[in-house]
Design an enzyme around this catalytic site. Structure first.
Site, PDB file in Angstrom:
ATOM      1  N   TYR A  31     -14.506  15.072 -18.687  1.00 27.46           N
ATOM      2  CA  TYR A  31     -15.029  13.706 -18.584  1.00 27.46           C
ATOM      3  C   TYR A  31     -16.096  13.707 -17.479  1.00 27.46           C
ATOM      4  O   TYR A  31     -15.850  14.237 -16.378  1.00 27.46           O
ATOM      5  CB  TYR A  31     -13.870  12.749 -18.266  1.00 27.46           C
ATOM      6  CG  TYR A  31     -14.341  11.460 -17.663  1.00 27.46           C
ATOM      7  CD1 TYR A  31     -15.112  10.570 -18.415  1.00 27.46           C
ATOM      8  CD2 TYR A  31     -14.055  11.126 -16.347  1.00 27.46           C
ATOM      9  CE1 TYR A  31     -15.583   9.397 -17.855  1.00 27.46           C
ATOM     10  CE2 TYR A  31     -14.515   9.954 -15.790  1.00 27.46           C
ATOM     11  CZ  TYR A  31     -15.279   9.087 -16.544  1.00 27.46           C
ATOM     12  OH  TYR A  31     -15.741   7.939 -15.993  1.00 27.46           O
TER      13      TYR A  31
ATOM     14  N   ARG B  41       0.830  -1.220   0.000  1.00 24.48           N
ATOM     15  CA  ARG B  41       0.000   0.000   0.000  1.00 24.48           C
ATOM     16  C   ARG B  41       0.858   1.261   0.000  1.00 24.48           C
ATOM     17  O   ARG B  41       0.416   2.325  -0.411  1.00 24.48           O
ATOM     18  CB  ARG B  41      -0.985  -0.004   1.182  1.00 24.48           C
ATOM     19  CG  ARG B  41      -1.817   1.274   1.275  1.00 24.48           C
ATOM     20  CD  ARG B  41      -3.117   1.087   2.048  1.00 24.48           C
ATOM     21  NE  ARG B  41      -2.919   0.491   3.331  1.00 24.48           N
ATOM     22  CZ  ARG B  41      -2.461   1.143   4.418  1.00 24.48           C
ATOM     23  NH1 ARG B  41      -2.169   2.425   4.352  1.00 24.48           N
ATOM     24  NH2 ARG B  41      -2.316   0.510   5.562  1.00 24.48           N
TER      25      ARG B  41
ATOM     26  N   LYS C 144      -6.749   3.783 -20.204  1.00 28.78           N
ATOM     27  CA  LYS C 144      -6.932   4.093 -21.631  1.00 28.78           C
ATOM     28  C   LYS C 144      -5.643   3.859 -22.415  1.00 28.78           C
ATOM     29  O   LYS C 144      -5.133   2.751 -22.412  1.00 28.78           O
ATOM     30  CB  LYS C 144      -7.443   5.528 -21.781  1.00 28.78           C
ATOM     31  CG  LYS C 144      -8.497   5.922 -20.749  1.00 28.78           C
ATOM     32  CD  LYS C 144      -9.763   5.101 -20.844  1.00 28.78           C
ATOM     33  CE  LYS C 144     -10.860   5.704 -19.990  1.00 28.78           C
ATOM     34  NZ  LYS C 144     -11.708   4.803 -19.291  1.00 28.78           N
TER      35      LYS C 144
ATOM     36  N   ASP D  10      -5.801  16.775 -17.128  1.00 25.29           N
ATOM     37  CA  ASP D  10      -6.101  15.390 -17.481  1.00 25.29           C
ATOM     38  C   ASP D  10      -5.624  15.186 -18.919  1.00 25.29           C
ATOM     39  O   ASP D  10      -6.203  15.734 -19.862  1.00 25.29           O
ATOM     40  CB  ASP D  10      -7.618  15.166 -17.339  1.00 25.29           C
ATOM     41  CG  ASP D  10      -8.045  13.743 -17.657  1.00 25.29           C
ATOM     42  OD1 ASP D  10      -7.292  13.032 -18.350  1.00 25.29           O
ATOM     43  OD2 ASP D  10      -9.153  13.355 -17.232  1.00 25.29           O
TER      44      ASP D  10
END
Ligand code: PLP
Length: 393
Positions: free
Chosen positions: A112, A59, A208, A183
């Protein structure tokens, strides 16, 4: 002015990735281990003091992730990259690290759909003010940036490929001491490098193009040179939204062909956009590589290639667009984008399903708008598929 991104450097960087692995391994293995053994308590002390190259717990960090992070940081010309379990986890971590109750973030009105969902539903209730603005209206932006803590935008925008002048926005942010984040999912670091415009952070949905094979969900934040990363690091550790090592391995593998894939995505999308632009059953095409795009000049200045995403309006109503999408044989009707296979969707059923008529107008989305993620298939097959579905629509 032509964009002079060093494609040569990116091609080699992608193929080789971060290539310093234990035992001379050519590929960084998957360290599918939750925890890491220390040889002595001295080593634990060193780790806690922050001056140890070791790992403690996945983590907090993991060698498989570190390898992918090094490649992405190099591709974006950034200082450090941080992988997350999704693009939205990365967006949320940036906001969590940067904003406090009473702060204001200026966000682009064209984003988005998941980003405003997060801002409105998850961030606003914590006392952060969200102000949306048209980022192509720089005069207005200049009047609202003073006093804001952060700014968030994307270019090209999802789904109708609006273009923001990144360098101008970055300068306005710098002048007003506003932390800027971009972004860069649609463009990829092969087509544009927002940190070179002077922005502070770059974010990607690694789901993506970076991965490129539609087989993982992931996100990344990249810090510009000299940008303080301690907040993001703390939030990732404290909230646990880190990527899994197996996904990081697939991401590194995908990135080996990123430059190659993006060149093909660019070429296929440009060819298809030009074809659709001349098609009698198409009323408008949104693609920054077309000279008819309202910001073609800005896109040509800041992008090396125009990317693999395009949107267009089918002549007719929703029913025609539906018949067109359902008539496609090769191109799949699916959400998401950036994979090697072409995917199509109707924004009013996906990203803009909850949008009001005003929001649809603002986003340039109609009920006959389709968004196409152009894959790397043979362009003739894509053209034939689109033509026959348009003929039957
Ligand atoms: N940004 C853009 C431009 C996107 O298209 C998406 C997802 O579609 C995201 C961010 C969110 O990424 P993820 O789905 O990996 O959380």
């Amino acid at each position: 002015m032509a964009n002079t991104n060093p494609l040569r450097e990116d091609q080699t960087l992608c193929a080789r990735g971060d290539h310093t692995h234990a035992h001379g391994a050519i590929v960084q293995p998957i360290y599918q281990s939750a925890t890491f053994r220390f040889e002595s308590t001295d080593q634990v002390e060193e780790f806690n003091q922050g001056n140890s190259p070791r790992y403690m717990y996945t983590r907090y960090g993991n060698p498989t992730l570190a390898s992918a992070e090094a490649t992405i940081a190099a591709l974006e010309h950034g200082d450090r990259a941080f992988l997350f379990a999704s693009g939205l986890a990365a967006t949320a971590a940036f906001c969590h690290a940067t904003l406090r109750s009473g702060d204001r973030i200026v966000a682009a009105s064209r984003l988005y759909g998941g980003t405003p969902f997060f801002l409105n539903e998850c961030l606003k209730p914590l006392g952060v003010e969200i102000e949306y603005a048209d980022f192509t209206d720089l005069d207005h932006l200049a009047t609202i940036l003073p006093g804001a803590r952060a700014c968030w935008f994307e270019t090209p925008t999802n789904p109708t490929l609006g273009i923001v002048d990144g360098a101008k926005v970055a300068t306005l942010c710098r002048n007003n001491h506003v932390i800027s984040a971009v972004d860069n999912t649609f463009a990829t670091p092969i087509n544009q490098k927002p940190l070179s415009w002077g922005t502070d952070w770059v974010m990607h949905s690694a789901t993506k193009y970076l991965n490129g094979h539609s087989d993982i969900i992931g996100g990344v934040l990249v810090a510009g040179n000299g940008v303080d990363c301690t907040g993001v690091e703390k939030v990732r550790k404290g909230t646990g939204g880190i990527m899994d090592p197996h996904a990081a391995f697939l991401l590194s593998r995908g990135m080996k062909t990123l430059a190659l894939r993006v060149e093909r995505h660019n070429a296929n999308a440009l060819a298809l956009a030009a074809h659709l632009n001349a098609h009698p059953k198409v009323t408008r095409v949104h693609y920054p590589g077309l000279p008819s795009h309202p910001a073609h000049e800005v896109a040509s200045r800041q992008m090396r290639g125009f990317g693999g995403m395009l949107a267009f309006d089918v002549k007719g109503e929703y029913a025609t667009a539906k018949r067109f999408v359902d008539g496609l044989k090769l191109i799949a009707n699916a959400a998401s984008l950036g994979g090697v296979e072409s995917l199509i969707s109707l924004p009013i059923l996906t990203s803009h399903v909850h949008a009001s008529p005003e929001e649809l107008l603002d986003a340039d989305v109609t009920d006959a708008t389709v968004r196409l993620s152009v894959g790397i298939e043979a362009i003739d097959d894509l053209r034939d598929d689109v033509d026959s579905a348009l003929a039957g629509a």
